[in-house]
Design a protein around this motif. Sequence first.
Motif, PDB file in Angstrom:
ATOM      1  N   ARG A  90      -8.994 -18.280  32.105  1.00  0.00           N
ATOM      2  CA  ARG A  90      -9.884 -17.310  31.678  1.00  0.00           C
ATOM      3  C   ARG A  90     -10.422 -16.043  32.125  1.00  0.00           C
ATOM      4  O   ARG A  90     -10.684 -14.898  31.653  1.00  0.00           O
ATOM      5  CB  ARG A  90     -11.307 -18.494  31.523  1.00  0.00           C
ATOM      6  CG  ARG A  90     -10.766 -19.351  30.371  1.00  0.00           C
ATOM      7  CD  ARG A  90     -11.731 -19.451  28.555  1.00  0.00           C
ATOM      8  NE  ARG A  90     -12.764 -17.956  29.230  1.00  0.00           N
ATOM      9  CZ  ARG A  90     -13.593 -18.990  28.846  1.00  0.00           C
ATOM     10  NH1 ARG A  90     -13.610 -19.815  28.663  1.00  0.00           N
ATOM     11  NH2 ARG A  90     -15.179 -18.438  28.510  1.00  0.00           N
ATOM     12  N   GLU A  99     -24.643 -14.100  32.048  1.00  0.00           N
ATOM     13  CA  GLU A  99     -25.404 -15.428  32.213  1.00  0.00           C
ATOM     14  C   GLU A  99     -24.788 -15.749  34.141  1.00  0.00           C
ATOM     15  O   GLU A  99     -26.058 -16.472  34.600  1.00  0.00           O
ATOM     16  CB  GLU A  99     -24.481 -16.283  31.454  1.00  0.00           C
ATOM     17  CG  GLU A  99     -24.815 -18.393  32.093  1.00  0.00           C
ATOM     18  CD  GLU A  99     -26.397 -18.270  31.125  1.00  0.00           C
ATOM     19  OE1 GLU A  99     -26.431 -17.023  30.709  1.00  0.00           O
ATOM     20  OE2 GLU A  99     -27.169 -18.775  32.271  1.00  0.00           O
ATOM     21  N   ARG A 157     -27.622 -17.664  36.613  1.00  0.00           N
ATOM     22  CA  ARG A 157     -28.281 -18.166  37.164  1.00  0.00           C
ATOM     23  C   ARG A 157     -27.922 -17.885  39.399  1.00  0.00           C
ATOM     24  O   ARG A 157     -27.409 -18.694  39.949  1.00  0.00           O
ATOM     25  CB  ARG A 157     -27.081 -19.444  37.294  1.00  0.00           C
ATOM     26  CG  ARG A 157     -26.582 -19.927  35.414  1.00  0.00           C
ATOM     27  CD  ARG A 157     -25.667 -20.665  34.909  1.00  0.00           C
ATOM     28  NE  ARG A 157     -25.843 -20.855  34.016  1.00  0.00           N
ATOM     29  CZ  ARG A 157     -24.753 -21.838  32.628  1.00  0.00           C
ATOM     30  NH1 ARG A 157     -24.113 -22.449  33.248  1.00  0.00           N
ATOM     31  NH2 ARG A 157     -25.004 -22.068  32.049  1.00  0.00           N
ATOM     32  N   GLU A 160     -18.696 -23.226  36.038  1.00  0.00           N
ATOM     33  CA  GLU A 160     -19.447 -23.624  35.066  1.00  0.00           C
ATOM     34  C   GLU A 160     -20.233 -22.805  34.099  1.00  0.00           C
ATOM     35  O   GLU A 160     -20.186 -23.004  32.561  1.00  0.00           O
ATOM     36  CB  GLU A 160     -21.181 -23.849  36.198  1.00  0.00           C
ATOM     37  CG  GLU A 160     -20.829 -24.879  36.323  1.00  0.00           C
ATOM     38  CD  GLU A 160     -22.172 -25.642  38.005  1.00  0.00           C
ATOM     39  OE1 GLU A 160     -21.492 -26.158  38.704  1.00  0.00           O
ATOM     40  OE2 GLU A 160     -23.253 -24.491  37.708  1.00  0.00           O
ATOM     41  N   VAL A 161     -20.248 -21.331  34.343  1.00  0.00           N
ATOM     42  CA  VAL A 161     -20.766 -20.525  32.830  1.00  0.00           C
ATOM     43  C   VAL A 161     -19.622 -20.276  32.013  1.00  0.00           C
ATOM     44  O   VAL A 161     -19.668 -20.485  30.762  1.00  0.00           O
ATOM     45  CB  VAL A 161     -21.085 -18.822  33.979  1.00  0.00           C
ATOM     46  CG1 VAL A 161     -20.877 -18.158  32.734  1.00  0.00           C
ATOM     47  CG2 VAL A 161     -22.036 -19.397  34.674  1.00  0.00           C
ATOM     48  N   ALA A 169     -17.729 -22.903  31.384  1.00  0.00           N
ATOM     49  CA  ALA A 169     -17.234 -23.549  30.230  1.00  0.00           C
ATOM     50  C   ALA A 169     -18.285 -23.028  29.517  1.00  0.00           C
ATOM     51  O   ALA A 169     -18.380 -23.440  27.841  1.00  0.00           O
ATOM     52  CB  ALA A 169     -17.656 -25.008  31.305  1.00  0.00           C
ATOM     53  N   ASP A 170     -19.607 -22.668  29.827  1.00  0.00           N
ATOM     54  CA  ASP A 170     -20.480 -22.893  28.952  1.00  0.00           C
ATOM     55  C   ASP A 170     -21.282 -21.028  28.053  1.00  0.00           C
ATOM     56  O   ASP A 170     -20.546 -21.287  26.591  1.00  0.00           O
ATOM     57  CB  ASP A 170     -21.927 -22.411  29.531  1.00  0.00           C
ATOM     58  CG  ASP A 170     -22.190 -23.837  30.053  1.00  0.00           C
ATOM     59  OD1 ASP A 170     -21.756 -24.907  29.650  1.00  0.00           O
ATOM     60  OD2 ASP A 170     -23.176 -23.885  31.595  1.00  0.00           O
ATOM     61  N   VAL A 171     -20.016 -20.617  28.618  1.00  0.00           N
ATOM     62  CA  VAL A 171     -19.198 -19.251  27.702  1.00  0.00           C
ATOM     63  C   VAL A 171     -18.195 -19.206  27.096  1.00  0.00           C
ATOM     64  O   VAL A 171     -16.955 -19.635  27.489  1.00  0.00           O
ATOM     65  CB  VAL A 171     -19.423 -18.026  28.150  1.00  0.00           C
ATOM     66  CG1 VAL A 171     -19.298 -16.252  27.491  1.00  0.00           C
ATOM     67  CG2 VAL A 171     -20.795 -18.258  28.696  1.00  0.00           C
ATOM     68  N   PRO A 172     -18.395 -20.013  25.523  1.00  0.00           N
ATOM     69  CA  PRO A 172     -17.078 -19.553  24.996  1.00  0.00           C
ATOM     70  C   PRO A 172     -15.989 -18.946  24.529  1.00  0.00           C
ATOM     71  O   PRO A 172     -16.709 -17.665  25.346  1.00  0.00           O
ATOM     72  CB  PRO A 172     -17.121 -20.465  23.424  1.00  0.00           C
ATOM     73  CG  PRO A 172     -18.708 -18.945  23.082  1.00  0.00           C
ATOM     74  CD  PRO A 172     -19.416 -19.677  24.538  1.00  0.00           C
TER      75      PRO A 172
END
Lengths: 425, 425
Positions: free
Chosen positions: B345, B374, B378, B413-414, B416-419
């Motif tokens: 990523r 994001e 955070r 974490e971000v 993982a949450d932002v596809p």
Amino acid sequence: MSDLLKGRLKDQLKDRLKGRREEHLEARARDLDTADGLAGHREKFALDADTVYLDGNSLGALPAHVPARMADVITREWGELRIRSWDESGWWTAPERIGERIAPIVGAGPGQVVVGDSTSVNVFKALVAAARLAGDGRDEILVDASTFPTDGYIAESAARMTGHRIVPLDPAAMAEAAGPRTAAALVNHVDYRSGRLHDLPGITAALRAAGALAVWDLCHSAGALPVGLDAHGVDLAVGCTYKYLNGGPGSPAYLYVAERHQAAFDSPLPGWNSHADPFAMTPGYEAAAGAVRGRVGTPDILSMLALEAALDVWDGVAVEDVRAKSLALTDFFLECVRAYAPEGRVASVTPEAHGERGSQVALRCAEAPAVMAELIRRGVVGDLRRPDVLRFGFTPLYVGFADAERAARVLAEVLADVPAGAPAE
Amino acid sequence: MSDLLKGRLKDQLKDRLKGRREEHLEARARDLDTADGLAGHREKFALDADTVYLDGNSLGALPAHVPARMADVITREWGELRIRSWDESGWWTAPERIGERIAPIVGAGPGQVVVGDSTSVNVFKALVAAARLAGDGRDEILVDASTFPTDGYIAESAARMTGHRIVPLDPAAMAEAAGPRTAAALVNHVDYRSGRLHDLPGITAALRAAGALAVWDLCHSAGALPVGLDAHGVDLAVGCTYKYLNGGPGSPAYLYVAERHQAAFDSPLPGWNSHADPFAMTPGYEAAAGAVRGRVGTPDILSMLALEAALDVWDGVAVEDVRAKSLALTDFFLECVRAYAPEGRVASVTPEAHGERGSQVALRCAEAPAVMAELIRRGVVGDLRRPDVLRFGFTPLYVGFADAERAARVLAEVLADVPAGAPAE
């Protein structure tokens, strides 16, 4: 009557006359202050009763609300929001936003004034751009021969870099001198030394008729008298903000680019802040539309936001009222000087005619250095322009008629104490 | 075992491994912070525990003592002393005085650094002066092809106004390209986007050997690593003060003019502050001696004195120690990113080799706009360089190893949450 007695009586009479003259002028000052519609603005500034501050034409007094605003800018906007403030606190758009606050003070419609950099840097931008706008075949730039020095130095550099030559001229001679070789003229609206107000409408019209551009330096007029940039068809203008606009020491200057010139305004300092899309960070330069084109690098936010806050004192103030009070103040100060000052020690170099006077009084005095030093020690703060000029600036938002009377009275006392022929300090 | 059970066990194992990896890196971070000789400097800054501030390479954090100093500057120096502060509060000499504070940070001996104006304006001064110093017959100016845009735009203008042409080049190719037609080269010490550190000693030496001048932009290196201007024979340099020097938003830039060039340094912006006797206010320009020659107009005092105060945090700090910590921080951050971030990523565009790395890590990420937005939400503040670069700046005086670990963890974490394939905001 013995000669001794005669002498004593004469002295007594003189003292009594002097006393009456003082009483009379002090009373006049009180009446003028009472009738002064702008008197209430004084409390917006941090001033002390001990000082008559007549150097606001060099550094304006501190508006009393600025420290609290700056504490917030520093502690919260910088300290807590940090980088987010460029967007969230409106830092990025401050140069054009504050330009819009200055615009009405100098008679400019929206979208033509942008704040940033020093006056010198803006003179360079304006003059190079003017030389380019004037087009080929015009190889002369007229410069006010009595200009504040930096304008002359920078004009020389602009001319050298654009292939022009400088013609130094008395502004009064410019209208006639402008011709087919004239690219532009750089003129001070008010002469920094003498306080003489130059004929902005007439000189601008003559330059335009000759096909040349008028570039005005408003440092000593903006905030003291109506300028009417749009009304008189001025092409480009620059000015500082730390004199009558009270922006703080070295606060950023501004640049006015008349709307009709903006599309062709070709800045010699095309920094990224003037790019059409600055955050694309593309290698090729593409100028932004509008006055923003006059921006260069990252704006000086602390100084810029102090200026923005300082401009609040102009809310609800008409510059025409400021002008009326300014003329009344300088008239009254000159009257007091004539009444109080020992014969032959000072001579005004500021024009009597209202149409030729800015908002300061300049007095030639052979002992100017010693006199000004002593005036300051006694709480009357003006400044010295070497070798022999005492300069007193009148800022109508916070100087009153009693200040003018006291300044003239203390000047007379100092002149009595500093003997004629006293050496410079 | 059923496939379902196998899958569950696999997930549990993954989670446990992830947990152990995190525990391990968190423990490493604690050990590194404990051993960090610069850790004590963090308390000199206004920071909050909720935020990891990794944008100090754009706007440095507020040194905690600056608000009190600025309250004094505004309230007493401006508000009470007013015009007298130009002399009594040392305002007039601030540009050269603060230059002397910056000098040791960039490896310059005394009398060669002066503060004022924006970086863009200083690039213009330096490049025009360099072109003039190089003399006739040299008509090319090399410019770092990946430069921060403003340098390129301003270089183009300087070249146009001095009759030179711009040759955009990879800095790595400059040493070989420099020749008899080269007047000067303008190079960024650290690339603003990738964080790549360019070879200042090598490129400078090659330029000098070719008879050309080296003009360095230190915006992204000064305060993060040793520069060694004098040691490496740099000719001219510029830099901003609001990144690693923490001077505040838009604080004034600086100009370095090597002593050997000062007598012939011919500024395109010869404002009155650079005059040998500014208060004589003579119509003819006569340049001051020394670095003061780089001054232009009235300095921006509020911003300038905030910078001066901010520089106090450097008292007793060796820039070599800052560099050692900076490399350790960026190494550790890269290690954490490799350990935590979902495969494929993000990819670092910052060089692995210490000799080629500044004090930031730049990660290419297809979803960079959404990811950075994001991250900031955070509490991990980096910045975005369009279209696809996540930039994380490491300022060793106030960023620690636990910050680096947390930033990498939140990034994972971000991600993982932002596809993957999420559109830009």
